[in-house]
Design a protein around this motif. Structure first.
Motif, PDB file in Angstrom:
ATOM      1  N   THR A 134      36.821  30.682  47.665  1.00 49.24           N
ATOM      2  CA  THR A 134      37.963  31.515  47.260  1.00 49.24           C
ATOM      3  C   THR A 134      38.277  31.257  45.787  1.00 49.24           C
ATOM      4  N   ARG A 138      37.728  33.780  42.545  1.00 49.79           N
ATOM      5  CA  ARG A 138      38.804  34.058  41.591  1.00 49.79           C
ATOM      6  C   ARG A 138      38.367  33.792  40.155  1.00 49.79           C
ATOM      7  N   GLU A 142      38.267  36.347  37.181  1.00 48.46           N
ATOM      8  CA  GLU A 142      39.049  36.198  35.952  1.00 48.46           C
ATOM      9  C   GLU A 142      38.166  36.203  34.712  1.00 48.46           C
TER      10      GLU A 142
ATOM     11  N   LYS B  62      47.796  36.423  42.052  1.00 49.81           N
ATOM     12  CA  LYS B  62      46.600  35.752  41.521  1.00 49.81           C
ATOM     13  C   LYS B  62      45.447  35.834  42.517  1.00 49.81           C
ATOM     14  N   ILE B  63      45.785  35.657  43.801  1.00 53.00           N
ATOM     15  CA  ILE B  63      44.750  35.738  44.835  1.00 53.00           C
ATOM     16  C   ILE B  63      44.181  37.156  44.896  1.00 53.00           C
ATOM     17  N   SER B  65      43.542  39.015  42.667  1.00 56.43           N
ATOM     18  CA  SER B  65      42.607  39.282  41.570  1.00 56.43           C
ATOM     19  C   SER B  65      41.143  39.056  41.966  1.00 56.43           C
ATOM     20  N   VAL B  66      40.877  38.463  43.130  1.00 58.41           N
ATOM     21  CA  VAL B  66      39.479  38.299  43.569  1.00 58.41           C
ATOM     22  C   VAL B  66      38.751  39.643  43.619  1.00 58.41           C
TER      23      VAL B  66
END
Ligand SMILES: Cc1cc2nc3c(=O)[nH]c(=O)nc-3n(C[C@H](O)[C@H](O)[C@H](O)COP(=O)(O)OP(=O)(O)OC[C@H]3O[C@@H](n4cnc5c(N)ncnc54)[C@H](O)[C@@H]3O)c2cc1C
Ligand SMILES: NC(=O)c1ccc[n+]([C@@H]2O[C@H](COP(=O)([O-])OP(=O)(O)OC[C@H]3O[C@@H](n4cnc5c(N)ncnc54)[C@H](OP(=O)(O)O)[C@@H]3O)[C@@H](O)[C@H]2O)c1
Lengths: 144, 465
Positions: A134, A138, A142, B62-63, B65-66
């Protein structure tokens, strides 16, 4: 995570052997199915013991004729049994603590599967791996 | 005939369900260098990403954004997205068998588990799954109604979903404004009169299913005090012993709960009460069939043969006044027409992701599964990666051994014609990227990360412009 989440991906077939079969037949099944233990069940499908590689080895150390003996002579009778709703974490702890490697799973009195310490550890590894994946997904995201 | 997996005859794979499991499976298939593989990824919604869009809490941006990592997978020229196409509604398993060498089902868990106590179906008692889908703007759930004029709410279960639901109920409008929560949900939560949320765990702190970071977050809400009863935070001897072999994350979780139990309320306007060792035994309604109270029984723990600690009811009961109840005791898969199903576990029966014929327990040719519909509704986004990888290894082994379906129309064009003939409004990945850009720009106008489309018709209309 529960034991049923492990069983879900293992298929529903449980290999069993009758107590009056010989150890030779049992060993053939272990080798054929590439498993380390086999559940011993009576005619009505009830679990009465478990025969593991270790049981065979332990008996073989004292008795060259082990292969000709009935499974009932060699099997372990005191079997710890699990349920589909048992927590994987707790089961792992118990298996390591009590030093057994196979856990037959019974639901409503019916034998529905068997999980090995290998299955349990793999599931725990996949759970940790999942946390890492996970994060990694991410980080890749990003980096866009 | 060209060998399967060559440029002339690629291995054609249909993946049904565009959540994390579907994307990770596609990624793993594309990593295979010896076979040329084409993937068509189907989803019943026009939007991809499954629970990342419709489950993950909006205050966890934020999660979310995966999804940019999934965009990369979708950029592969051998990848296509067929959004707004549902297996069972628009296409059937037989259609897929006729167009693909392999089919992978990654449809997730679309529904909830019932609580099974009297009163579970009273007005005001809802599955958390519906509330979650509602605040996330899932088109099928946007019109659900939740009576947020109630002051006291119970959330049954102590998994991460229960924590999400309680946290969203306890956030201030200002906190929610920074999220991509559906506009209608933002408006309704702004008017919410909810003052007190009780999260109910049937076992103790050491057995809580939520994880440490989520527990910690409960103690950091802007205008809500989180309360744990000291007597319930204390561990019984069995739980204490079980922690002997526990890892740091487990210990940390218990520490956080115990730390919360030492806090005093600071007079914030909402209260979140995290309870342990209680089970609902009955929901009690008023004359209009609306839930008014919940009867709880106190539990003690006992150890099973295999060492897990289970709840056992005592004869101590209590009554909680509540006007709204969310049961958050786990998701559940739904059967797909023409695909085997394990009814009591809500999964597709499989061995390592190979779908099994329930009658023979032998693998069905060319059919596979991954994600929540394979192993059950557990694990984070990344857990689906090793899970999908296991399935794909087996798919590749079968393909190399020639164990594949015998489609009569194994071309990308034929599949496109099939889908186009069944669904007039197929949404492609390029279409989705346009919707995505629109949602982001609508968000920007309102100073929010994103404003979602929540109606399929609105999405299609925006695309038609
Ligand atoms: C409320 C909630 C919050 C979560 N929060 C987090 C978090 O913060 N962090 C984290 O790491 N994990 C989180 N998770 C876990 C994570 O979302 C799951 O592990 C993951 O989404 C499961 O992936 P999946 O692909 O198996 O299923 P899903 O994500 O459910 O995807 C299934 C897809 O299949 C589609 N589908 C279903 N039926 C059909 C059909 N008949 N035809 C075509 N398509 C179909 C659905 O529309 C959906 O898009 C959360 C889960 C929930 C429920
Ligand atoms: N932030 C995140 O990372 C995040 C957010 C949301 C979800 N997720 C993940 O998504 C998965 C699903 O989450 P989830 O919360 O739906 O499931 P879950 O983690 O399995 O939790 C379910 C909860 O319901 C309880 N429960 C089950 N049956 C019950 C009953 N009859 N009565 C009372 N309580 C009952 C369980 O208690 P018992 O343990 O006693 O059975 C457990 O506390 C989890 O793996 C979770 O970690 C992650």
């Amino acid at each position: 995570m529960k034991v049923r989440n492990i069983l879900a991906t293992k298929g529903g077939r449980v290999i069993t052997i009758a107590p009056d079969k010989t150890v030779r037949e049992a060993v053939a099944l272990l080798v054929h199915h590439r498993i380390g233990a086999i559940v011993v069940a009576d005619e009505s499908g009830h679990l009465i013991g478990i025969l593991s590689e270790r049981d065979v080895m332990r008996t073989a150390a004292a008795d060259e004729g082990v292969f000709g003996r009935p499974v009932a002579d060699v099997m372990t009778r005191e079997v710890v049994i699990g349920m589909p709703q048992d927590d994987v974490l707790a089961v792992a702890h118990t298996m390591l603590e009590k030093r057994f490697r196979h856990l037959p799973i019974v639901d409503d009195g019916r034998l529905i599967g068997i999980i090995s310490i290998g299955d349990v550890l793999k599931t725990q590894r996949d759970a940790y791996q999942g946390e890492i994946e996970t994060l990694e997904t991410r980080i890749i995201a990003e980096g866009e | 005939m060209s060998p399967l997996g060559s440029a002339a005859q690629p291995l054609r794979v249909a993946i049904v369900g565009a959540g994390p499991a579907g994307f990770y499976a596609a990624e793993r298939l594309f990593k295979e260098s010896e076979l040329v593989i084409e993937v068509d990824l189907y989803d019943r919604l026009p939007t991809p990403f499954g629970l990342v869009r419709n489950g993950v809490a909006p205050d966890h941006q934020k999660i979310k954004s995966v999804t940019a990592a999934f965009d990369r997978i979708a950029a592969n020229p051998r990848f296509r997205f067929f959004g707004n196409v549902e297996l069972g509604r628009d296409i059937s398993v037989d259609d897929l068998k006729d167009h693909y060498h392999q089919i992978l089902y990654s449809t997730g868990a679309q529904t909830d588990r019932p609580l099974g106590v009297p009163g579970d179906d009273l007005i005001g008692s809802h599955p958390a799954t519906e509330f979650v889908a509602w605040y996330n703007g899932h088109p099928d759930y946007r019109d659900c109604e939740f009576d947020l004029s109630q002051e006291r709410v119970a959330v049954v279960g102590v998994g991460n979903v229960a924590i999400d639901v309680a946290r969203i109920l306890c956030r201030t409008p200002d906190e929610l404004l920074k999220t991509d929560i559906a506009n209608y949900a933002l408006e309704q939560l702004r008017e919410s009169r909810v003052r007190e949320v009780h999260i109910l765990g049937r076992r103790g702190p050491a057995q809580a299913a939520f994880t440490a970071p989520e527990a910690k977050e409960l103690g950091e809400l802007a205008d809500c005090d989180t309360i744990v009863l000291p007597e319930e935070a204390e561990l019984d001897p069995l739980s204490q012993a079980s922690l002997a072999g526990a890892d740091r994350a487990e210990l940390r979780k218990v520490e956080i709960i115990q730390e919360l139990s030492r806090r005093q309320p600071t007079g914030k306007s909402k209260r979140l009460v995290l309870r342990f060792l209680v089970s609902p035994v009955e929901l009690i309604g008023d004359e209009n069939g609306r839930v008014r109270q919940m009867r709880l029984v106190r539990n003690v723990l006992y150890a099973t043969d295999a060492g897990s600690l289970r709840p056992k009811a005592t004869d101590h009961f209590e009554t909680l006044d509540v006007g709204l109840v969310f049961r958050s005791i786990g998701y559940r898969g739904v059967p797909l027409p023409g695909v085997p199903f394990h009814d009591s576990w809500g999964v597709i029966p499989n061995a390592g992701g190979r779908v099994l014929d329930p009658a023979t327990q032998e693998p069905l040719l060319g059919q596979y599964t991954a994600g929540w519909i394979k192993r059950g509704p557990t694990g984070v986004i990344g857990t689906n990666k090793p899970d999908a990888a296991e399935t794909v290894e087996n798919m590749l082994a079968d393909a190399r051994a020639g164990r594949v379906l015998a489609p009569t129309q194994a071309t990308a064009a034929a599949a496109e014609a099939l889908v186009g003939g069944r669904q007039a409004h197929v949404v492609t990945y390029a279409d989705w990227r346009r919707l995505d850009a629109l949602e982001l720009s609508h968000g920007k106008e309102q100073g929010r990360p994103r404003v979602k489309f929540t109606r399929v018709d609105d999405m299609l209309a925006a695309l038609a412009e």
